[in-house]
Design a protein around this motif. Structure first.
Motif, PDB file in Angstrom:
ATOM      1  N   UNK A 236      -1.090  -8.618  -9.002  1.00 13.37           N
ATOM      2  CA  UNK A 236      -0.315  -7.417  -9.652  1.00 13.37           C
ATOM      3  C   UNK A 236      -0.899  -6.248  -9.550  1.00 13.37           C
ATOM      4  N   UNK A 237      -2.254  -6.105  -9.591  1.00 11.11           N
ATOM      5  CA  UNK A 237      -2.786  -4.722  -9.208  1.00 11.11           C
ATOM      6  C   UNK A 237      -2.577  -4.007  -7.875  1.00 11.11           C
ATOM      7  N   UNK A 238      -2.086  -5.089  -6.986  1.00 14.09           N
ATOM      8  CA  UNK A 238      -1.905  -4.699  -5.673  1.00 14.09           C
ATOM      9  C   UNK A 238      -0.391  -4.531  -5.510  1.00 14.09           C
ATOM     10  N   UNK A 239       0.418  -4.473  -6.470  1.00 11.69           N
ATOM     11  CA  UNK A 239       1.896  -4.342  -6.385  1.00 11.69           C
ATOM     12  C   UNK A 239       2.479  -3.026  -7.030  1.00 11.69           C
ATOM     13  N   UNK A 240       3.660  -2.453  -6.558  1.00 14.37           N
ATOM     14  CA  UNK A 240       4.085  -1.267  -7.002  1.00 14.37           C
ATOM     15  C   UNK A 240       4.690  -1.308  -8.549  1.00 14.37           C
ATOM     16  N   UNK A 241       5.003  -2.502  -9.083  1.00 15.09           N
ATOM     17  CA  UNK A 241       5.491  -2.562 -10.497  1.00 15.09           C
ATOM     18  C   UNK A 241       6.171  -1.562 -11.028  1.00 15.09           C
ATOM     19  N   UNK A 242       7.381  -1.501 -10.331  1.00 18.01           N
ATOM     20  CA  UNK A 242       8.426  -0.507 -11.099  1.00 18.01           C
ATOM     21  C   UNK A 242       8.469   0.815 -10.445  1.00 18.01           C
ATOM     22  N   UNK A 243       7.405   1.293  -9.819  1.00 16.68           N
ATOM     23  CA  UNK A 243       7.206   2.659  -9.151  1.00 16.68           C
ATOM     24  C   UNK A 243       7.782   2.649  -7.873  1.00 16.68           C
ATOM     25  N   UNK A 244       8.300   3.677  -7.486  1.00 16.75           N
ATOM     26  CA  UNK A 244       9.185   3.770  -6.169  1.00 16.75           C
ATOM     27  C   UNK A 244       7.974   4.036  -5.077  1.00 16.75           C
ATOM     28  N   UNK A 245       6.741   4.654  -5.268  1.00 15.37           N
ATOM     29  CA  UNK A 245       5.554   4.433  -4.278  1.00 15.37           C
ATOM     30  C   UNK A 245       4.121   4.154  -5.057  1.00 15.37           C
ATOM     31  N   UNK A 246       3.503   3.574  -4.116  1.00 15.24           N
ATOM     32  CA  UNK A 246       2.059   3.178  -4.802  1.00 15.24           C
ATOM     33  C   UNK A 246       1.423   4.502  -5.150  1.00 15.24           C
ATOM     34  N   UNK A 247       1.611   5.385  -4.368  1.00 13.85           N
ATOM     35  CA  UNK A 247       0.979   6.836  -4.850  1.00 13.85           C
ATOM     36  C   UNK A 247       1.357   7.322  -6.075  1.00 13.85           C
ATOM     37  N   UNK A 248       2.634   7.194  -6.489  1.00 15.83           N
ATOM     38  CA  UNK A 248       2.881   7.483  -7.949  1.00 15.83           C
ATOM     39  C   UNK A 248       2.414   6.615  -8.725  1.00 15.83           C
ATOM     40  N   UNK A 249       2.299   5.223  -8.608  1.00 11.94           N
ATOM     41  CA  UNK A 249       1.656   4.261  -9.490  1.00 11.94           C
ATOM     42  C   UNK A 249       0.273   4.466  -9.643  1.00 11.94           C
ATOM     43  N   UNK A 250      -0.351   4.814  -8.617  1.00 10.92           N
ATOM     44  CA  UNK A 250      -1.785   5.023  -8.799  1.00 10.92           C
ATOM     45  C   UNK A 250      -2.112   6.362  -9.474  1.00 10.92           C
ATOM     46  N   UNK A 251      -1.277   7.481  -9.043  1.00  9.20           N
ATOM     47  CA  UNK A 251      -1.386   8.516 -10.048  1.00  9.20           C
ATOM     48  C   UNK A 251      -1.455   8.258 -11.614  1.00  9.20           C
ATOM     49  N   UNK A 252      -0.276   7.519 -11.791  1.00 11.99           N
ATOM     50  CA  UNK A 252      -0.193   7.212 -13.433  1.00 11.99           C
ATOM     51  C   UNK A 252      -1.160   6.392 -13.865  1.00 11.99           C
ATOM     52  N   UNK A 253      -2.107   5.478 -12.925  1.00  9.63           N
ATOM     53  CA  UNK A 253      -2.962   4.688 -13.337  1.00  9.63           C
ATOM     54  C   UNK A 253      -4.468   5.484 -13.747  1.00  9.63           C
ATOM     55  N   UNK A 254      -4.226   6.902 -13.559  1.00 10.43           N
ATOM     56  CA  UNK A 254      -5.729   7.554 -13.753  1.00 10.43           C
ATOM     57  C   UNK A 254      -6.266   7.634 -14.897  1.00 10.43           C
ATOM     58  N   UNK A 255      -5.159   7.731 -15.852  1.00 15.64           N
ATOM     59  CA  UNK A 255      -5.931   7.709 -17.525  1.00 15.64           C
ATOM     60  C   UNK A 255      -6.789   6.306 -17.530  1.00 15.64           C
ATOM     61  N   UNK A 256      -6.009   5.106 -17.067  1.00 14.43           N
ATOM     62  CA  UNK A 256      -6.877   4.065 -17.421  1.00 14.43           C
ATOM     63  C   UNK A 256      -8.051   3.855 -16.625  1.00 14.43           C
ATOM     64  N   UNK A 257      -7.855   4.385 -15.389  1.00 15.68           N
ATOM     65  CA  UNK A 257      -8.963   4.342 -14.319  1.00 15.68           C
ATOM     66  C   UNK A 257     -10.047   5.188 -15.053  1.00 15.68           C
ATOM     67  N   UNK A 565      -2.631  17.705 -11.197  1.00 15.01           N
ATOM     68  CA  UNK A 565      -1.492  18.585 -11.292  1.00 15.01           C
ATOM     69  C   UNK A 565      -1.122  18.596  -9.694  1.00 15.01           C
ATOM     70  N   UNK A 566      -2.022  19.002  -8.844  1.00 13.15           N
ATOM     71  CA  UNK A 566      -1.842  19.153  -7.229  1.00 13.15           C
ATOM     72  C   UNK A 566      -1.505  17.867  -6.793  1.00 13.15           C
ATOM     73  N   UNK A 567      -2.065  16.659  -7.181  1.00  8.85           N
ATOM     74  CA  UNK A 567      -1.427  15.254  -6.693  1.00  8.85           C
ATOM     75  C   UNK A 567      -0.016  15.218  -6.795  1.00  8.85           C
ATOM     76  N   UNK A 568       0.521  15.610  -7.947  1.00  5.31           N
ATOM     77  CA  UNK A 568       1.875  15.328  -8.428  1.00  5.31           C
ATOM     78  C   UNK A 568       2.789  16.497  -7.718  1.00  5.31           C
ATOM     79  N   UNK A 569       2.208  17.739  -7.440  1.00 11.12           N
ATOM     80  CA  UNK A 569       2.760  18.653  -6.610  1.00 11.12           C
ATOM     81  C   UNK A 569       3.127  18.115  -5.250  1.00 11.12           C
ATOM     82  N   UNK A 570       2.146  17.565  -4.559  1.00 14.31           N
ATOM     83  CA  UNK A 570       2.388  17.035  -3.209  1.00 14.31           C
ATOM     84  C   UNK A 570       3.184  16.129  -3.220  1.00 14.31           C
ATOM     85  N   UNK A 571       3.103  15.347  -4.230  1.00 12.52           N
ATOM     86  CA  UNK A 571       3.936  13.897  -4.231  1.00 12.52           C
ATOM     87  C   UNK A 571       5.518  14.336  -4.214  1.00 12.52           C
TER      88      UNK A 571
END
Lengths: 594, 397
Positions: A236-257, A565-571
């Motif tokens: 599950x952790x290696x899948x996109x789960x709803x997000x369009x891209x892994x990058x966006x998923x991984x950006x959103x995982x950061x609070x939990x990380x 912020x800059x990650x999201x900007x690039x995304x």
């Protein structure tokens, strides 16, 4: 840099191989192929991505097979150069990740002996060497062939009519997955998580024989038992789960990380690892070595360590450091690599150890090569990162560096307590950035319309500007440069005009006034300015064309929120441009060649 | 019946500030959001094929539910960009549904027992429940076990009036067939669409449940939800429990948490991962505490919900309160419960403590009056008294 897999078991091998390969694409994807042993060896390979090859290939019969996804290092990407490679008889198939440095001599020698080569790759010498040494026992032939090889390898070998796979590794990663009446080999763990979470890590120069009932590992000819690990990651952790891209998923995982990384380190600010033993070496300076995004984490780390520990820190790029004459003998060294497999960083680590340095590794991958060669390892809890552009692993590396610095800090207790409180609330602070990303999206889409962009910062936010520029260029293909704000005057000013936006990271620290002056100077050249400012900072707003407000976190932690912020900007810039965000052209997730 | 569509796109405006940054279905109790309890209840009834309709702040749902793997279900996501009613939401799922499926709200606390009967039923059916003084629009009329009216028109447009006494209400849980989807486009809500089905001579059975079905409408409802969730806590102690700690009743402490000497914990209480509690902290029923929370010495917490990443300084007293994630409370906070009148869509008389949004920071010796609702990221200086309702990012100096 390539991904390899092997399967032997009670299912048709082809679908399993393709599924595993798809999960390895972050390691490279310019071409791919599989070989399945059924009636003879069926070989299918092409200059295609895994998803494309799947559609092209008929179902091959056979329950044993090997697969490969490639990132060209020796020989251009082409169908002929794609793996697997076969011997002259077409009985032996090999997939390989690594570099054989003496392949030209071997190739010449084998050609003289009558072998016929079809590709320009270094790998192809392997099946021919194995063919040469084969006398009825595949693993002995592999062992003999590897004796002739100089360089690095992780290989899986298959021979027609033998119900086994032979695996071996040196300086390239390889793991074995243990299933029920089926077993796997792969470059990393996520590749096989769909099928099993029981894993055996191969050590340097191990040679293993995998059958569908088990594995036997030999080192220097004698049988050795390696420990089986249970992997807590779910597929599950290696899948996109709803997000369009892994990058966006991984950006959103950061609070939990951030939260998981902190929870993993414990409750008190107490040394989590025994750095004291490293201090015994008697020097009061530190050396950080890393590449790419991890290097930027190291540069932020320098500011943190110098402030909290009061000692000088030198930060080096591993790929350069390996050619420097001086290593700073007997320093405390920290090497940082997300994958734990970055070739240059591993080489630097070995070199430092030879000079008597103790090396602490910060890495995200348990059981990775770096964790086995470093004297001490501090793990981040980012989980598997699939997007080629690092996001959550960068933030996790920063958290590790903050924690490490705070553990040994000479700052007073009150200040540390305040810092700890801020650190504990960081998950929520970062969530706040994510929850208010619409303004960032707007700026990202704005930047998508330009071809040249500068990122500037000062002090602890200078590396943040470098990282912001790196993120933008790697996924959106917009030319971006990170600069120390004060350095603009020394050249780049000549490039500024209305078509070169500048993204300015403004922190309310001792660099604040200087940054305001820089922005004024930039505005007089007519360049559009996007400013990242603390919530409630009004004075920049009048000068900048766009303002992105970030939550206040206190001086030393500002790189975390600004980086997000800059990650999201690039995304969003890349999304607007329609780029393949998770798999940018010409790049691979971790660089296992020098 | 092996498929369920969960509607989780809604915002829940009356629950502000708790729904500014997350959808209503993501309001978290005892370490899990409401939606997760719904999904777990479905899994317990053997329903593992789940379509989740998401919209408002959908990333929060992606992050929490993922592919469903960890809950033993398979989740497909469908996005409803604008929240235009339940029929609109369901129509978005049209391509993903089988011939028969359940429809459930993702923002109501639903237990496995509650849906056992309807999970085994054939379409078309509505799950109903007896409730006191419900909203008029939720009330159904039944004749011979069949629904006569799935919703009643409001007396006045744009108001929500109450129907006094014990009434039978629609729980928003349906067992439907694909044929119903044809009725969706003309009506704003599923009950209204079902009224048209009935008008066309269709039969819809009413199945009644007596098990848990709890809605959260106002911020203080989070406390009753907490009470309901904590009733089924299983006692288990992970982490480190230092000597001299007293634990009574059902208490769950997760891994990497430390409970320091002389704490007194009376269950039901749930404490998450990586927390640092005590020494000398008193936690009384019924309290749930998230992950990565610090509660400093000599603090008392009773019947409250404390989110993740919260720090509570020493000497605080927190009763009947909801403190959302990431709040930093310096110390000596007084959040005592009391009866008070709160205005959200009219006046409500409730007994409650303080309700603090996400990321609030409170200086030392703050007094939070009963019923205060502080917006997200509110900052309060030391020695201040807060009361009433403050908007997000307020500064109290």
């Amino acid at each position: 840099m390539c991904g390899i897999v092997g399967y032997i078991g009670n299912k048709p091998a082809q679908p399993v191989l393709f599924k595993c390969l798809a999960r390895l694409e972050y390691r490279g994807y310019d071409s791919c192929g599989i070989a399945v042993a059924g009636n003879g060896i069926d070989l299918q390979k092409d200059r295609l991505r895994v998803g494309e090859l799947v559609k092209k290939v008929p179902l091959l019969e056979g329950m044993t097979g090997v697969g490969h996804t490639r990132w060209a290092t020796c020989g251009e990407p082409s169908a002929a150069n794609a793996h697997p490679h076969l011997d002259c008889s077409g009985c032996i198939a090999v997939v390989h990740n690594g570099i054989i440095s003496n392949f030209q001599e071997l190739q010449q020698q084998l050609t003289d002996e009558g072998h016929h080569f079809l590709s320009q790759t270094d790998t192809e010498v392997l099946p021919h060497l194995i063919e040469k040494y084969y006398q009825g026992n595949l693993e002995e032939a592999v062992a003999a062939a590897l004796k002739d090889i100089e360089g690095s390898y992780a290989i899986v070998v298959l021979r027609e009519g033998e119900s086994k796979l032979v695996v071996a590794r040196k300086d390239s990663p390889l793991i074995v997955g243990i299933g029920d009446q089926e077993n796997f080999a792969a470059s990393d763990v996520p590749a096989i998580l769909d099928y099993t979470n029981r894993v055996v890590y191969l050590e340097e120069e191990d040679i293993g024989v995998i059958t569908n009932s088990g594995i036997e590992i030999r080192q220097n000819g004698s049988v050795i038992r390696r420990k089986e690990h249970k992997i807590p990651w779910s597929v599950d952790e290696a899948q996109k789960a709803g997000y369009e891209h892994f990058m966006l998923k991984e950006i959103h995982e950061q609070p939990r990380v951030i939260r998981d990384t902190l929870i993993g380190y414990g409750h008190e600010i107490a040394p989590i690892i025994d750095l004291e033993s490293m201090r015994d070496t008697g020097t009061e300076a530190m050396l950080f070595v890393a590449c790419g995004t991890s290097y930027h984490a190291g540069l932020v780390g320098k500011c943190i360590f110098e402030e909290l520990l009061g000692i000088p820190v030198r930060v080096e790029l591993a790929s350069e450091f390996n050619y420097y004459p001086q290593t700073l003998a007997k320093t405390m060294s920290i090497v940082i690599t997300q994958s734990g497999e970055t070739a240059d960083t591993i080489k630097a680590t070995r070199r430092l150890q030879e000079k008597g340095c103790h090396v602490l590794a910060i890495t995200n991958v348990v059981g990775s090569t770096i964790s086995r060669i470093a004297d001490l390892t501090l793990y981040t809890q980012a989980g598997p990162e699939i997007s080629v552009a690092s996001t959550k692993s960068f933030i996790a590396e920063l958290v590790a560096l903050y924690w490490l610095a705070m553990s040994y800090s000479i700052a007073d207790i009150k200040r540390l307590a305040d810092m700890l409180m801020t650190l504990r609330q960081l998950p929520n602070t970062v969530q706040q950035v994510l929850d208010n990303k619409s303004g960032i999206k707007q700026c990202g889409e704005y930047l998508a319309g330009y071809d040249n962009i500068f990122f500037i910062g000062r002090g602890i936010n200078y590396p943040v500007a470098l990282e912001g520029a790196l993120k933008l260029k790697e996924i959106s293909y917009i030319h971006a440069e990170g600069y120390a704000a004060g350095e603009l005057k020394h050249g780049p000013f000549a490039l500024l005009d209305k078509d070169t936006p500048v993204v300015a990271v403004v922190a309310k620290d001792n660099t604040y006034e200087a940054m305001l002056n820089n922005i004024r100077e930039i505005k007089t050249r007519g360049a559009p300015v996007i400013a990242l400012v603390e919530n409630g900072d009004e004075s920049v707003g009048e000068m900048a064309d766009f303002v992105i407000s970030v939550p206040k976190v206190g001086l030393i932690f500002s790189p975390i929120v600004n980086s997000v912020v800059l990650q999201l900007l690039a995304y969003y810039a890349a999304e607007k441009r329609g780029c393949p965000i998770d798999f940018p052209r010409n790049l691979a997730k971790s660089v296992t060649v020098e | 019946m092996k498929q369920a569509v969960i509607l989780a796109a809604g915002e829940g405006r009356r629950l502000r500030p708790f729904t500014v940054n997350k959808p209503k279905a993501m309001i978290s109790i005892a370490g899990a959001p409401i939606l997760q309890y719904v999904v777990e209840s479905l899994a317990q009834n053997g329903i593992r094929d789940i379509v989740l309709v998401v919209g408002y702040r959908k990333e929060q749902i992606f992050d929490c539910m993922g592919s469903g793997e960890q809950f033993g279900v398979d989740i497909k996501y469908v996005t409803q960009e604008r929240q235009l009613g339940t029929t609109h939401a369901l129509s978005k799922a049209k391509a993903a549904v089988n011939d028969e499926f359940l429809v459930l709200p993702g923002d109501k606390l639903i237990e496995a027992d509650t849906i056992a009967q309807i999970a085994a039923a054939r379409p078309e059916a509505i799950l109903v429940k007896k409730m006191e003084d419900p909203f008029r629009s939720a009330v159904v009329t039944i004749e011979n076990g069949m629904i006569k009216e799935a919703t009643r028109p409001e007396r006045r447009v744009s108001t929500q009036s109450r129907e006094p006494g014990i009434q039978i209400v629609n729980t928003g849980i349906y067992c439907l067939s694909r044929a119903i989807l044809d009725y969706l486009k003309d009506e704003p809500s599923i009950p209204a669409a079902l009224n048209s089905v009935i008008a066309d001579g269709g039969k819809i059975r009413a199945l009644e449940t007596a098990s848990t079905w709890l809605d959260v409408v106002y911020p203080w409802d989070i406390l009753s939800l907490n009470g309901a969730v904590l009733r089924r806590v299983q006692g288990q102690l992970g982490g480190i429990i230092e000597t001299g700690v007293t634990i009574k009743g059902l208490v769950s402490v997760d891994e990497n948490t430390i409970i320091k000497s002389n704490c007194y914990i009376a269950g039901p209480v749930v404490i998450g991962r990586g927390c640092e509690i005590g020494p000398n902290v008193c936690i009384l029923p019924a309290t749930s505490i998230g992950d990565n929370v610090v509660i400093a010495p000599f603090t008392e917490v009773e019947n409250s919900v404390i989110g993740s990443d919260v720090s509570v300084g020493p000497g605080s007293i927190i009763q009947d309160s909801v403190i959302d994630k990431g709040c930093a409370i310096t110390g000596h906070l007084s959040a005592i419960s009391g009866e008070t009148e709160i205005k959200i869509d009219g006046y409500h008389r409730v007994k409650v403590g303080a309700m603090l949004g996400e990321g609030c920071s409170l200086g030392s010796n703050v007094v939070a009056m009963p019923g205060v609702i502080a917006g997200n990221y509110t900052q309060v200086k030391a020695l201040k008294l807060i009361s009433g309702q403050t908007p997000d990012r307020s500064l109290v100096v």
